[in-house]
Design a protein around this motif. Structure first.
Motif, PDB file in Angstrom:
ATOM      1  N   ARG A  42       0.939  -1.226  -0.065  1.00 46.01           N
ATOM      2  CA  ARG A  42      -0.031   0.031  -0.046  1.00 46.01           C
ATOM      3  C   ARG A  42       0.835   1.379   0.130  1.00 46.01           C
ATOM      4  O   ARG A  42       1.970   1.311   0.607  1.00 46.01           O
ATOM      5  CB  ARG A  42      -0.808  -0.067   1.442  1.00 46.01           C
ATOM      6  N   HIS A  43       0.516   2.283  -0.651  1.00 41.65           N
ATOM      7  CA  HIS A  43       1.088   3.740  -0.443  1.00 41.65           C
ATOM      8  C   HIS A  43       1.594   3.954   0.934  1.00 41.65           C
ATOM      9  O   HIS A  43       0.984   3.354   1.927  1.00 41.65           O
ATOM     10  CB  HIS A  43       0.387   4.799  -1.007  1.00 41.65           C
ATOM     11  N   ALA A  44       2.492   4.692   0.953  1.00 41.26           N
ATOM     12  CA  ALA A  44       3.125   4.954   2.517  1.00 41.26           C
ATOM     13  C   ALA A  44       2.293   6.334   2.811  1.00 41.26           C
ATOM     14  O   ALA A  44       1.207   6.602   2.332  1.00 41.26           O
ATOM     15  CB  ALA A  44       4.655   5.593   2.165  1.00 41.26           C
ATOM     16  N   GLU A  45       2.660   6.566   4.193  1.00 44.20           N
ATOM     17  CA  GLU A  45       1.779   7.650   4.775  1.00 44.20           C
ATOM     18  C   GLU A  45       1.624   8.635   4.092  1.00 44.20           C
ATOM     19  O   GLU A  45       2.437   9.526   3.651  1.00 44.20           O
ATOM     20  CB  GLU A  45       2.278   8.109   6.261  1.00 44.20           C
ATOM     21  N   LYS A  46       0.291   9.346   3.927  1.00 45.28           N
ATOM     22  CA  LYS A  46      -0.029  10.395   3.289  1.00 45.28           C
ATOM     23  C   LYS A  46      -0.178  11.805   3.830  1.00 45.28           C
ATOM     24  O   LYS A  46      -0.534  11.633   5.041  1.00 45.28           O
ATOM     25  CB  LYS A  46      -1.272  10.360   2.356  1.00 45.28           C
ATOM     26  N   ASP A  47      -0.273  12.798   3.458  1.00 48.04           N
ATOM     27  CA  ASP A  47      -0.371  14.151   3.966  1.00 48.04           C
ATOM     28  C   ASP A  47      -1.785  14.325   4.306  1.00 48.04           C
ATOM     29  O   ASP A  47      -2.630  14.340   3.195  1.00 48.04           O
ATOM     30  CB  ASP A  47       0.254  15.260   3.047  1.00 48.04           C
ATOM     31  N   ARG A  48      -2.427  14.409   5.421  1.00 48.04           N
ATOM     32  CA  ARG A  48      -3.738  14.492   5.885  1.00 48.04           C
ATOM     33  C   ARG A  48      -4.172  15.872   6.320  1.00 48.04           C
ATOM     34  O   ARG A  48      -5.066  16.151   6.988  1.00 48.04           O
ATOM     35  CB  ARG A  48      -4.104  13.224   6.965  1.00 48.04           C
ATOM     36  N   LEU A  58       2.585  12.478  -0.267  1.00 40.76           N
ATOM     37  CA  LEU A  58       3.271  11.726   0.972  1.00 40.76           C
ATOM     38  C   LEU A  58       3.740  12.642   2.065  1.00 40.76           C
ATOM     39  O   LEU A  58       3.961  13.771   1.682  1.00 40.76           O
ATOM     40  CB  LEU A  58       4.445  10.736   0.676  1.00 40.76           C
ATOM     41  N   ASN A  59       3.542  12.399   3.411  1.00 36.58           N
ATOM     42  CA  ASN A  59       4.116  13.323   4.297  1.00 36.58           C
ATOM     43  C   ASN A  59       5.482  12.902   4.635  1.00 36.58           C
ATOM     44  O   ASN A  59       5.978  11.909   4.037  1.00 36.58           O
ATOM     45  CB  ASN A  59       3.045  13.227   5.659  1.00 36.58           C
ATOM     46  N   GLN A  60       6.211  13.312   5.648  1.00 39.62           N
ATOM     47  CA  GLN A  60       7.465  13.233   5.783  1.00 39.62           C
ATOM     48  C   GLN A  60       7.867  11.730   6.210  1.00 39.62           C
ATOM     49  O   GLN A  60       8.743  11.104   5.913  1.00 39.62           O
ATOM     50  CB  GLN A  60       8.224  14.024   6.869  1.00 39.62           C
ATOM     51  N   ASP A  61       6.834  11.129   6.935  1.00 40.77           N
ATOM     52  CA  ASP A  61       6.925   9.838   7.333  1.00 40.77           C
ATOM     53  C   ASP A  61       6.638   8.780   6.192  1.00 40.77           C
ATOM     54  O   ASP A  61       7.671   7.977   5.990  1.00 40.77           O
ATOM     55  CB  ASP A  61       5.883   9.399   8.508  1.00 40.77           C
ATOM     56  N   GLY A  62       5.886   9.345   5.312  1.00 42.43           N
ATOM     57  CA  GLY A  62       5.842   8.526   4.216  1.00 42.43           C
ATOM     58  C   GLY A  62       6.925   8.450   3.004  1.00 42.43           C
ATOM     59  O   GLY A  62       7.387   7.476   2.482  1.00 42.43           O
ATOM     60  N   TYR A  86      -1.924   8.085  -8.702  1.00 40.16           N
ATOM     61  CA  TYR A  86      -2.327   8.893  -7.661  1.00 40.16           C
ATOM     62  C   TYR A  86      -0.836   9.657  -7.181  1.00 40.16           C
ATOM     63  O   TYR A  86       0.087   8.576  -7.087  1.00 40.16           O
ATOM     64  CB  TYR A  86      -3.207   8.460  -6.234  1.00 40.16           C
ATOM     65  N   GLU A  87      -0.873  10.682  -6.476  1.00 39.49           N
ATOM     66  CA  GLU A  87       0.504  10.929  -5.770  1.00 39.49           C
ATOM     67  C   GLU A  87       1.241  10.032  -4.987  1.00 39.49           C
ATOM     68  O   GLU A  87       2.186   9.944  -4.875  1.00 39.49           O
ATOM     69  CB  GLU A  87       0.096  12.404  -5.530  1.00 39.49           C
ATOM     70  N   ARG A  88       0.167   9.762  -3.897  1.00 38.05           N
ATOM     71  CA  ARG A  88       0.793   8.854  -2.767  1.00 38.05           C
ATOM     72  C   ARG A  88       1.331   7.560  -3.320  1.00 38.05           C
ATOM     73  O   ARG A  88       2.244   7.095  -2.713  1.00 38.05           O
ATOM     74  CB  ARG A  88      -0.160   8.827  -1.835  1.00 38.05           C
ATOM     75  N   THR A  89       0.727   7.037  -4.208  1.00 40.61           N
ATOM     76  CA  THR A  89       1.239   5.613  -4.980  1.00 40.61           C
ATOM     77  C   THR A  89       2.362   6.040  -5.794  1.00 40.61           C
ATOM     78  O   THR A  89       3.288   5.080  -5.629  1.00 40.61           O
ATOM     79  CB  THR A  89       0.117   4.772  -5.538  1.00 40.61           C
ATOM     80  N   SER A  90       2.275   6.913  -6.707  1.00 38.19           N
ATOM     81  CA  SER A  90       3.344   7.127  -7.464  1.00 38.19           C
ATOM     82  C   SER A  90       4.595   7.465  -6.450  1.00 38.19           C
ATOM     83  O   SER A  90       5.722   7.155  -7.046  1.00 38.19           O
ATOM     84  CB  SER A  90       3.089   8.324  -8.282  1.00 38.19           C
ATOM     85  N   MET A  91       4.468   8.465  -5.692  1.00 35.78           N
ATOM     86  CA  MET A  91       5.615   8.666  -4.796  1.00 35.78           C
ATOM     87  C   MET A  91       6.174   7.649  -3.880  1.00 35.78           C
ATOM     88  O   MET A  91       7.307   7.614  -3.620  1.00 35.78           O
ATOM     89  CB  MET A  91       4.959  10.019  -3.817  1.00 35.78           C
ATOM     90  N   THR A  92       5.326   6.657  -3.618  1.00 36.61           N
ATOM     91  CA  THR A  92       5.672   5.618  -2.952  1.00 36.61           C
ATOM     92  C   THR A  92       6.545   4.640  -3.783  1.00 36.61           C
ATOM     93  O   THR A  92       7.638   4.025  -3.649  1.00 36.61           O
ATOM     94  CB  THR A  92       4.632   4.622  -2.385  1.00 36.61           C
TER      95      THR A  92
END
Length: 177
Positions: A42-48, A58-62, A86-92
């Motif tokens: 799954r994608h890493a931690e996202k910016d919420r 992703l946030n810094q943890d992600g 998606y940004e979060r999956t692409s960035m992961t």
């Protein structure tokens, strides 16, 4: 240390899954088995910070986790990297993609033809990056059974490994915390 543990776990799985059944010891093998291995995360931690943003980065943890995923997959000979668009999956997926010099292929989880996906990735080692609902669903479809439920929203560390040997699928779920 975690990378070493994952490497040992993957090696153990490979040996276990590849071992012969006693009844097959006397059989002559004329063809190499068809082995395909799929790694699902799954994608890493996202910016919420903005609940209205449907496509957060992703946030810094992600970002840190995405880099750790690249370390985890470093000893694995990957042939393909898939991600939802998606940004979060692409960035992961990006650190693995860059480190391995493999372009990211984008897929739509709602329209994946599982049999075509298996066929087009036959004999390959493939990383697939998805979401808390799409990742277990994809794994279930690869297995042909409903085994896994949607992931908890705070689960960004599960690694599902599906190995298909001559059409027979096996799986394991690891936590990379």
């Amino acid at each position: 240390m975690r990378t070493i543990k994952l490497f040992i776990a993957v090696a153990f799985i490979a040996i276990t899954l590849g071992s012969c059944n006693d009844s097959n010891k006397d059989m002559e093998i004329n063809e190499d088995p068809v082995i395909s291995t799929f790694y699902f995360i799954r994608h890493a931690e996202k910016d919420r910070t903005d609940p209205e943003n449907k496509d957060p980065e992703l946030n810094q943890d992600g970002l840190g986790r995405a880099i750790k995923w690249a370390e985890v997959f470093d000893p694995i000979n990957l042939d393909a990297v898939y991600s939802t668009n998606y940004e979060r999956t692409s960035m992961t997926a990006a650190p693995v993609s860059v480190k391995k010099n493999i372009p990211i292929k984008y897929y739509d989880p709602s329209s994946v033809d599982i049999e075509a996906f298996k066929t087009s990735n036959e004999r390959l080692n493939v990383l697939v990056v998805g979401h808390s609902n799409t990742t277990p669903d994809f794994v279930n479809k690869m297995l042909g059974i409903e085994k896994y439920q949607a992931m908890d929203d705070d689960d960004n560390s599960s690694l599902f490994i599906v190995r298909i040997i001559d059409g027979e699928a096996t799986d394991i779920r690891l936590r990379m915390d």
